[in-house]
Design an enzyme around this catalytic site. Structure first.
Site, PDB file in Angstrom:
ATOM      1  CE  LYS A  42      28.005  26.265  47.797  1.00  9.76           C
ATOM      2  NZ  LYS A  42      29.281  26.797  47.359  1.00  9.76           N
ATOM      3  CG  ASP A 102      32.843  27.203  48.983  1.00 13.33           C
ATOM      4  OD1 ASP A 102      33.410  26.109  48.795  1.00 13.33           O
ATOM      5  OD2 ASP A 102      31.635  27.402  48.713  1.00 13.33           O
TER       6      ASP A 102
HETATM    7  P1  NAP Z   1      26.319  30.618  39.515  1.00  2.41           P
HETATM    8  O1  NAP Z   1      25.801  30.886  40.882  1.00  2.41           O
HETATM    9  O2  NAP Z   1      25.388  30.171  38.449  1.00  2.41           O
HETATM   10  O3  NAP Z   1      27.042  31.983  39.016  1.00  2.41           O
HETATM   11  C1  NAP Z   1      27.694  32.063  37.781  1.00  2.41           C
HETATM   12  C2  NAP Z   1      27.989  33.511  37.418  1.00  2.41           C
HETATM   13  O4  NAP Z   1      28.559  33.494  36.106  1.00  2.41           O
HETATM   14  C3  NAP Z   1      26.763  34.419  37.336  1.00  2.41           C
HETATM   15  O5  NAP Z   1      27.144  35.741  37.574  1.00  2.41           O
HETATM   16  C4  NAP Z   1      26.344  34.220  35.879  1.00  2.41           C
HETATM   17  O6  NAP Z   1      25.544  35.264  35.358  1.00  2.41           O
HETATM   18  C5  NAP Z   1      27.705  34.236  35.219  1.00  2.41           C
HETATM   19  N1  NAP Z   1      27.665  33.642  33.894  1.00  2.41           N
HETATM   20  C6  NAP Z   1      27.093  32.469  33.528  1.00  2.41           C
HETATM   21  N2  NAP Z   1      27.260  32.265  32.200  1.00  2.41           N
HETATM   22  C7  NAP Z   1      27.909  33.355  31.732  1.00  2.41           C
HETATM   23  C8  NAP Z   1      28.353  33.746  30.431  1.00  2.41           C
HETATM   24  N3  NAP Z   1      28.158  32.954  29.370  1.00  2.41           N
HETATM   25  N4  NAP Z   1      29.011  34.917  30.314  1.00  2.41           N
HETATM   26  C9  NAP Z   1      29.217  35.714  31.381  1.00  2.41           C
HETATM   27  N5  NAP Z   1      28.813  35.404  32.628  1.00  2.41           N
HETATM   28  C10 NAP Z   1      28.177  34.230  32.803  1.00  2.41           C
HETATM   29  O7  NAP Z   1      27.486  29.522  39.539  1.00  2.41           O
HETATM   30  P2  NAP Z   1      28.594  29.298  40.693  1.00  2.41           P
HETATM   31  O8  NAP Z   1      28.069  28.374  41.717  1.00  2.41           O
HETATM   32  O9  NAP Z   1      29.113  30.620  41.100  1.00  2.41           O
HETATM   33  O10 NAP Z   1      29.699  28.464  39.877  1.00  2.41           O
HETATM   34  C11 NAP Z   1      30.450  29.077  38.867  1.00  2.41           C
HETATM   35  C12 NAP Z   1      31.647  28.205  38.486  1.00  2.41           C
HETATM   36  O11 NAP Z   1      32.521  28.058  39.609  1.00  2.41           O
HETATM   37  C13 NAP Z   1      31.266  26.792  38.041  1.00  2.41           C
HETATM   38  O12 NAP Z   1      32.102  26.428  36.979  1.00  2.41           O
HETATM   39  C14 NAP Z   1      31.589  25.946  39.266  1.00  2.41           C
HETATM   40  O13 NAP Z   1      31.943  24.605  38.924  1.00  2.41           O
HETATM   41  C15 NAP Z   1      32.797  26.684  39.818  1.00  2.41           C
HETATM   42  N6  NAP Z   1      32.978  26.485  41.266  1.00  2.41           N
HETATM   43  C16 NAP Z   1      34.140  25.974  41.690  1.00  2.41           C
HETATM   44  C17 NAP Z   1      34.367  25.796  43.038  1.00  2.41           C
HETATM   45  C18 NAP Z   1      35.665  25.235  43.511  1.00  2.41           C
HETATM   46  O14 NAP Z   1      35.763  24.819  44.678  1.00  2.41           O
HETATM   47  N7  NAP Z   1      36.692  25.205  42.677  1.00  2.41           N
HETATM   48  C19 NAP Z   1      33.382  26.169  43.969  1.00  2.41           C
HETATM   49  C20 NAP Z   1      32.181  26.713  43.487  1.00  2.41           C
HETATM   50  C21 NAP Z   1      31.983  26.871  42.115  1.00  2.41           C
HETATM   51  P3  NAP Z   1      23.959  35.042  35.199  1.00  2.41           P
HETATM   52  O15 NAP Z   1      23.420  35.035  36.603  1.00  2.41           O
HETATM   53  O16 NAP Z   1      23.564  36.209  34.382  1.00  2.41           O
HETATM   54  O17 NAP Z   1      23.782  33.722  34.505  1.00  2.41           O
END
Ligand code: NAP
Length: 289
Positions: free
Chosen positions: A77, A114
């Site tokens: 992104k 988004d």
């Molecule tokens: P990302 O960039 O990897 O960010 C995830 C965040 O969650 C980071 O702050 C990460 O911390 C934290 N995290 C990961 N594992 C954790 C744990 N066990 N305990 C506490 N915090 C934790 O991922 P993302 O792109 O934001 O996506 C996150 C979720 O949103 C996914 O499930 C994705 O499928 C969903 N999503 C949905 C949509 C939609 O349209 N519905 C759009 C985008 C994303 P660290 O950096 O320390 O790992």
């Protein structure tokens, strides 16, 4: 570029990995419903030097008109931004691109759907337009969510397991927002401090997503805030443990399927010039997840 009378579209998604993406299902349904032809392909491009070369080739195809538009997901992104002519105001503010299209003047444009996709879906969960919101996680998707909420007038507190990540996101999105974005560590004591009077809780962490669907980002020992609505960005499974807990505590809850469909419908509208096919995509969303 949106071409009057164009009947066939070459679309796709850049990201890595892309194994379980539902985007092709949504976009093929939208093409069919609009009586258009074309394909929505997956372009799994790893975040490596080789991958950067693949990105370059793909952008040449976009500029030559061999591709009409693409979506972008993690980890690209931000990586795609140097290849673009311009960013929309939303993509520039969030510093993340999820949709690329050629604008009317032939400029390759990075957009972020988004943000409006989330706000559209949120309005079906909760009628109020502002209040106190707690956002769990400070990664890629949290950028769009914190920006959307803070611009809409919500007082946002972002909590993450790495407090520095939450802090820098809060600082960035406090600029030009009506309220300072607060930040803290995602742990029980902090949750008890910030969340009791919040009206909205948004999970942007992957905790609870398959294959680890037993996980819940909210500690088992802590009750959920009493008057909150719960929005979980996860859509696989459709009913996460967090949403199960919300239901047990009689709180309204919603998964991320509506946001995914809405951002896809808005992207489709950019490529084709048609009205966003919100309902078509929602109905096409696989219900077996
Ligand atoms: P990302 O960039 O990897 O960010 C995830 C965040 O969650 C980071 O702050 C990460 O911390 C934290 N995290 C990961 N594992 C954790 C744990 N066990 N305990 C506490 N915090 C934790 O991922 P993302 O792109 O934001 O996506 C996150 C979720 O949103 C996914 O499930 C994705 O499928 C969903 N999503 C949905 C949509 C939609 O349209 N519905 C759009 C985008 C994303 P660290 O950096 O320390 O790992």
């Amino acid at each position: 570029m949106k071409l009057a009378g164009k009947r066939c579209y070459q679309l796709g998604l850049i990201g890595y990995p892309l194994g379980h993406s539902v985007s092709p299902i949504l976009h093929q349904a939208a093409l069919k419903s609009a009586a258009l032809e074309g394909v929505y392909q997956l372009f799994p491009i790893p975040p490596t030097q080789e991958g950067l070369k693949e990105l370059e080739t793909l952008f040449s195809r976009l500029r030559r008109g061999e591709l009409d538009g693409v979506n972008v997901t993690i980890p690209h992104k931000q990586n795609v931004q140097p290849f673009l002519d311009r960013l929309s105001p939303t993509a520039a503010a969030v510093r993340a691109v999820n949709t690329i299209y050629m604008d009317e003047s032939g400029q390759l444009t990075g957009e972020n759907t988004d943000v409006p996709g989330f706000l559209r879906d949120l309005s079906r969960l909760i009628q109020r337009k502002d209040g106190k919101a707690v956002v769990l996680g400070a990664g890629g998707s949290a950028r769009a969510i914190v920006y959307a909420l803070s611009q809409a007038g919500w007082e946002v507190c972002v909590l993450a397991r790495r407090v520095d990540q939450a802090q820098s996101l809060a600082e960035e999105f406090s600029q030009n927002a009506s309220h300072m974005v607060q930040s803290g560590l995602l742990e029980q004591k902090i949750l008890e401090k910030y969340s009791p009077d919040c009206q909205l809780l948004v999970n942007t962490t992957p905790v609870g997503m398959v294959p680890n669907s037993a996980g819940c980002p909210w500690p088992d020992e802590a009750p959920l805030p009493r008057n909150t609505a719960v929005y979980d960005l996860i859509y696989n499974p459709l009913q996460t443990r967090l949403l199960q807990r919300a239901r047990q505590e009689n709180l309204p809850g919603m998964n991320g399927a509506g946001m995914l469909s809405a951002q896809a419908a808005l992207a489709f509208a950019h490529w084709t010039g048609l009205e966003p096919p919100f309902e078509v995509m929602e109905q096409a969303f696989p219900q077996h997840l």
